[in-house]
Design an enzyme around this catalytic site. Sequence first.
Site, PDB file in Angstrom:
ATOM      1  N   CYS A 113       0.808  -1.253   0.000  1.00  0.00           N
ATOM      2  CA  CYS A 113       0.000   0.000   0.000  1.00  0.00           C
ATOM      3  C   CYS A 113       0.825   1.280   0.000  1.00  0.00           C
ATOM      4  O   CYS A 113       0.470   2.235  -0.672  1.00  0.00           O
ATOM      5  CB  CYS A 113      -0.971  -0.014   1.168  1.00  0.00           C
ATOM      6  SG  CYS A 113      -1.979  -1.491   1.185  1.00  0.00           S
ATOM      7  N   HIS A 255      -3.944   6.601   3.991  1.00  0.00           N
ATOM      8  CA  HIS A 255      -4.242   5.423   3.169  1.00  0.00           C
ATOM      9  C   HIS A 255      -5.704   5.042   3.393  1.00  0.00           C
ATOM     10  O   HIS A 255      -6.176   4.981   4.532  1.00  0.00           O
ATOM     11  CB  HIS A 255      -3.314   4.275   3.569  1.00  0.00           C
ATOM     12  CG  HIS A 255      -3.625   2.979   2.886  1.00  0.00           C
ATOM     13  ND1 HIS A 255      -3.891   2.900   1.541  1.00  0.00           N
ATOM     14  CD2 HIS A 255      -3.720   1.714   3.375  1.00  0.00           C
ATOM     15  CE1 HIS A 255      -4.123   1.640   1.230  1.00  0.00           C
ATOM     16  NE2 HIS A 255      -4.033   0.899   2.323  1.00  0.00           N
ATOM     17  N   ASN A 285     -10.301  -0.142  -0.685  1.00  0.00           N
ATOM     18  CA  ASN A 285      -8.845  -0.083  -0.517  1.00  0.00           C
ATOM     19  C   ASN A 285      -8.183  -0.477  -1.832  1.00  0.00           C
ATOM     20  O   ASN A 285      -8.203  -1.647  -2.208  1.00  0.00           O
ATOM     21  CB  ASN A 285      -8.440  -1.031   0.622  1.00  0.00           C
ATOM     22  CG  ASN A 285      -6.941  -1.064   0.853  1.00  0.00           C
ATOM     23  OD1 ASN A 285      -6.158  -0.499   0.093  1.00  0.00           O
ATOM     24  ND2 ASN A 285      -6.538  -1.738   1.916  1.00  0.00           N
TER      25      ASN A 285
END
Length: 328
Positions: A113, A255, A285
Amino acid sequence: MKKICIKGTGCYIPERIVPNSYFEATVDTSEEWIVSRTGIKERRMVLPGQALSDMATPASKRALEMAGLSPLDLDLIIVGTSTADMASPSAGCMIQHKLGAKNAVAFDVNAACPGFIFGLAVARKFMQDGSHRQVLVIGAEIISHRTDFQDRNTCVLFGDGAGAVVLGLAAREKDGELLSTEIYSDGDLWKLLHVPGGGSMNPISHEMIDQRLHYVKMKGNEVFKHAVRSMIEAAQKALEGSGLTKDQIDWFIPHQANIRIMEAVAKQMDIPVEKVIKTVHKYGNTSAATIPTALDEAVRSGQIKRGHLVLAASFGAGFTSGGVLFRF
Ligand code: ACO
């Protein structure tokens, strides 16, 4: 020290919308559970046949257009991804080919990520030593190909997307500045979030696929605790040394994994919730793509304006984490 700035941003979001109702029909879950535990209402997924470079190339073209540059002006392309088009060559080479960026060296950074922030950190080093001047940094991911649609613990969380920025050297007083990048790894905790199959430890085989080892495995609640702590640490480190304080931040881009993680980080850092950029409700996500896509949307919608101070932080498999502070 050369002053580096963001000259352009771009993103590509797949057209196919997958609402929570899709999962209500396929696994034992509910709209209520997904929204209350994650904040996700829908996510986007690529169509069959769409590869990572098919998203990252248009995202890059938009960033180049905003920067007023052509692909031939680029001397470096860095792609934060763990889902390249193929095992080899790199996504960077595929994107270089599709853009026609013949003068650029291209490679990938696999940091899950925070891959986009890792890419920015690497680009900054290449630019600070004067060897590279116009750099494309991409965060892109097709997590739907690594998602086990029979596993309710993970299948509701992820989506696909691509975002990009063009970095250049600041020439004018009003140009922004990439002020700091901080990146970290903690390999001791790799088992909490990983894709076991398809690499050298569990090579591709019928048996490996039958065991569903090519899909994401995650201990969600343990990851949650580490995510909050690590994102706060990375964000604070990015602020330290810049001489700026969190009160001066105009926007915070965490994030986009889970609204509860995002709100916990903002609350513990005492950042007002109105300053938090959010896309998790509509895209889920998207791993390395969450920060550059959220940045591009906020820029194009007029939220983030030239001169604004932006802090971003991310966390993911590895474990890895990263923070970045820039004046846009
Ligand atoms: N629908 C209904 N119930 C579910 C679902 C679902 N989709 N998924 C899990 N559950 C159940 C579990 O089975 C468990 O049931 P049990 O108590 O009977 O065993 C119960 O819900 C609670 O499970 P928890 O895992 O404790 O739920 P939690 O509140 O922690 O939420 C979540 C789970 C959303 C995964 C959360 O832990 C999370 O977001 N973790 C962090 C993930 C993350 O940040 N990843 C970021 C890095 S990874 C990356 O970005 C690529």
